[in-house]
Design a protein around this motif. Structure first.
Motif, PDB file in Angstrom:
ATOM      1  N   ALA B  87       0.840  -1.199   0.000  1.00 15.51           N
ATOM      2  CA  ALA B  87       0.000   0.000   0.000  1.00 15.51           C
ATOM      3  C   ALA B  87       0.876   1.252   0.000  1.00 15.51           C
ATOM      4  O   ALA B  87       0.609   2.216  -0.717  1.00 15.51           O
ATOM      5  CB  ALA B  87      -0.929  -0.004   1.210  1.00 15.51           C
ATOM      6  N   CYS B  90       2.515   1.783  -3.391  1.00 14.65           N
ATOM      7  CA  CYS B  90       1.595   2.326  -4.404  1.00 14.65           C
ATOM      8  C   CYS B  90       1.297   3.802  -4.174  1.00 14.65           C
ATOM      9  O   CYS B  90       0.636   4.426  -5.009  1.00 14.65           O
ATOM     10  CB  CYS B  90       0.281   1.551  -4.395  1.00 14.65           C
ATOM     11  N   GLY B  91       1.750   4.341  -3.052  1.00 12.08           N
ATOM     12  CA  GLY B  91       1.464   5.743  -2.759  1.00 12.08           C
ATOM     13  C   GLY B  91       0.069   5.951  -2.216  1.00 12.08           C
ATOM     14  O   GLY B  91      -0.506   7.025  -2.368  1.00 12.08           O
ATOM     15  N   ALA B  92      -0.471   4.909  -1.569  1.00  7.76           N
ATOM     16  CA  ALA B  92      -1.822   5.031  -1.004  1.00  7.76           C
ATOM     17  C   ALA B  92      -1.834   6.079   0.102  1.00  7.76           C
ATOM     18  O   ALA B  92      -0.815   6.366   0.718  1.00  7.76           O
ATOM     19  CB  ALA B  92      -2.281   3.686  -0.444  1.00  7.76           C
ATOM     20  N   ARG B  93      -3.009   6.633   0.350  1.00  7.45           N
ATOM     21  CA  ARG B  93      -3.183   7.574   1.452  1.00  7.45           C
ATOM     22  C   ARG B  93      -2.759   6.911   2.761  1.00  7.45           C
ATOM     23  O   ARG B  93      -2.879   5.693   2.906  1.00  7.45           O
ATOM     24  CB  ARG B  93      -4.657   7.919   1.618  1.00  7.45           C
ATOM     25  N   ALA B  96      -5.529   4.888   4.091  1.00  6.06           N
ATOM     26  CA  ALA B  96      -5.693   3.600   3.413  1.00  6.06           C
ATOM     27  C   ALA B  96      -4.621   2.623   3.871  1.00  6.06           C
ATOM     28  O   ALA B  96      -4.891   1.435   4.106  1.00  6.06           O
ATOM     29  CB  ALA B  96      -5.624   3.788   1.898  1.00  6.06           C
ATOM     30  N   THR B  99      -5.515   1.374   7.224  1.00  7.27           N
ATOM     31  CA  THR B  99      -6.636   0.438   7.095  1.00  7.27           C
ATOM     32  C   THR B  99      -6.159  -0.923   6.608  1.00  7.27           C
ATOM     33  O   THR B  99      -6.573  -1.967   7.136  1.00  7.27           O
ATOM     34  CB  THR B  99      -7.684   0.989   6.115  1.00  7.27           C
ATOM     35  N   VAL B 100      -5.302  -0.915   5.613  1.00  5.23           N
ATOM     36  CA  VAL B 100      -4.775  -2.182   5.086  1.00  5.23           C
ATOM     37  C   VAL B 100      -4.025  -2.927   6.190  1.00  5.23           C
ATOM     38  O   VAL B 100      -4.214  -4.143   6.385  1.00  5.23           O
ATOM     39  CB  VAL B 100      -3.852  -1.932   3.882  1.00  5.23           C
ATOM     40  N   ALA B 103      -6.653  -4.076   8.933  1.00 11.16           N
ATOM     41  CA  ALA B 103      -7.552  -5.129   8.452  1.00 11.16           C
ATOM     42  C   ALA B 103      -6.774  -6.396   8.109  1.00 11.16           C
ATOM     43  O   ALA B 103      -7.245  -7.515   8.353  1.00 11.16           O
ATOM     44  CB  ALA B 103      -8.322  -4.634   7.229  1.00 11.16           C
TER      45      ALA B 103
END
Lengths: 288, 226
Positions: B87, B90-93, B96, B99-100, B103
């Motif tokens: 995550a 990929c440069g996710a927030r 996010a 959360t990843v 979870a």
């Protein structure tokens, strides 16, 4: 049942309404207007754009969904889904991979940023789209100010085969003559020649959606909605494996580059005093 | 025009708060957060107070501290942490990514504790022999269990399970059980909570878009149609 006393706050929504015998969705009667008349792609467009898609937009959306179906489990967000699904669930891993797309440097939000770029180029070029000298000047001016250009870069290969295939589909539909596709055709060769990096599919997708009247701010959510199938497929694929080597990688596949082994001050002190190290006890003696 | 709906007449009763009193001052199970808990208690106390409804004894706190640390070290070899690193890549927030990680760790905990209900039942009444599944069977498992046993707080050294040569994770579950955690869902939540710092740190240590140095072919996939 009695009505409650305090006034409950009221929120206006255009999203949907649970009615009697008939429901509403984004301004339309679900059974009377949409049932039997609308496709899943059409519902996707309706959900994101708030309006029903015409036939041309529906074809573009279908073409985008198919052209973007590079669902190899080694691709980063999809591998993320595969990893989490290795524990056995399906929807949560699919959702997790999907949610990483928002604002990410790859995927749908790259299309959105590319769309912003195309709108910018389109404004700068005005009526000079077919004037090579003017295009070259505008692009070079942009490149002088920007190190990174959205819509370019094709990892692990020279050309983005998705863009090649998508271009064929757009040409077959005659949509290559539209404004933003024309902008891509004018700008991309100059950027490629200057930066030695090829355009990728986000350039084509953003141009096609802009030409279909989709606002740049809607492109991220819309394209993400067209990619959901790949996450579901990868989640189901991984979750079905009983013995899944992704769950825990064997140690020979992991290299540790962090701090060397060391003793904490408390353990060192305990060793010096002959006490058995006990982090909890030493940390807060009055609490144990 | 207001359209009629079959749920229009459902009484808009109040949402029920059972743990945190949202008034002023904020209270958790009755204790003032700023004036009382923040001044006199630590995070482990807060976790146990939240999940059990009561402030822990010194023994319960010590057992929980030990268990949380013992189970904390999820590594990038674990799918959950690996996913969080992806995550980041990929440069996710940040939201996010968190959360990843959370979870993913929750899924890992659910998977690892799939026999947890049986162990919790055994811990309620530890009379029968401990099933072999929960025992340290290999030299590696014995070494890990032994290291953790040596670090147990004094109050936990007489836990009945220790007579049955438990493995590392069974000891951790026993520690939580001794602290009053008797439900599998709460146990899974504690495993997740304990591992979150390491998982987040591992992800934050990765550089965004560092795709070139990421082992894309690990593990290796072979495409097959049949």
């Amino acid at each position: 049942m009695r009505k409650s006393e305090p006034k409950v706050p009221e929120i206006v929504t255009r999203c949907a309404h649970w009615g009697v015998e008939e429901h509403r969705y984004q301004g339309h009667a679900v059974f009377a207007e949409l049932l039997g008349a609308e496709s899943v792609g059409g519902l996707t467009a309706l959900s994101v754009l708030g309006r029903r898609a015409n036939e041309e937009l529906l074809h573009v959306l279908d073409d985008i969904g198919v052209a973007l179906s590079l669902a190899d489990p080694r691709i980063w967000p999809l591998k993320l889904t595969q990893l989490i699904a290795s524990y056995g669930a399906t929807m949560l891993p699919a959702a997790l991979g999907w949610l990483t797309l928002e604002d990410a440097r790859i995927g749908p939000w790259a299309c959105q940023r590319t769309a912003d770029l195309l709108v910018d180029f389109s404004k700068r070029l005005g009526d000079d789209l077919h004037d090579p000298e003017r295009v070259a000047a505008v692009v070079q001016d942009y490149l002088r100010q920007h190190q990174f250009v959205w819509g370019f870069g094709t990892p692990y290969r020279q050309r983005d085969e998705r863009l090649v295939a998508f271009t064929r589909a757009i040409e077959q539909r005659g949509r290559h003559r539209l404004r933003f596709w024309g902008c891509v055709c004018a700008v991309a060769p100059v950027v490629e020649a200057q930066r030695k990096t090829a355009p990728n599919v986000s350039l084509g997708v953003s141009a096609a959606l802009l030409d279909a009247g989709v606002a740049p701010t809607k492109i991220g959510p819309l394209v993400a909605s067209l990619m959901h199938h790949m996450f579901v497929a990868n989640a189901l694929d991984s979750a079905a494996r009983v013995e899944n080597p992704m769950r825990v990688l064997q140690s020979e596949h992991v290299v540790f580059k962090g701090r060397s082994p060391r003793l904490s001050p408390r353990r060192s002190a305990a060793a010096g005093s002959g006490m058995v190290a006990n982090v909890s006890g030493e940390a807060n003696p009055e609490r144990v | 025009m207001q359209r009629p709906s079959p749920i229009d007449d459902v009484v808009a009763s109040k949402l029920c708060a059972r743990v945190v009193d949202p008034g002023d001052p904020r209270r958790i199970h009755g204790y003032d957060v700023d004036a009382d808990l923040a001044a006199h208690y630590g995070f482990t106390d807060l976790v146990l107070l939240s999940l059990t409804g009561e402030l822990p004894t010194a023994e319960a706190r010590a057992a929980t501290d030990c268990a949380m640390i013992a189970v904390s070290a999820a590594s990038v070899a674990d799918a959950s942490v690996h996913a969080a690193v992806l995550a980041r890549l990929c440069g996710a927030r940040a939201s996010a990514l968190t959360t990843v990680a959370a979870a993913g760790l929750a899924e890992q905990s659910t998977f690892e504790l799939r026999s947890g209900r049986e162990l919790l039942s055994w811990l309620d009444e530890p009379r029968s022999p401990l099933r072999e599944h929960f025992c340290a069977r290999s030299d590696e498992e014995r070494r890990r269990a032994s290291a953790l046993t040596a670090s147990l707080p004094g109050c936990c050294k007489s836990m009945p399970i220790l007579e049955h040569h438990p493995n590392h994770d069974a000891i951790v579950v026993a520690l939580f059980h001794s602290a009053g955690i008797r439900r599998l869902d709460k146990l899974e939540a504690l495993f997740t909570l304990a591992r979150l710092p390491c998982a987040l740190a591992e992800a934050f240590a990765e550089k965004q878009t560092n795709f070139g140095r990421y082992p894309i072919n690990l593990p290796r996939f072979r495409y097959a149609e049949e």
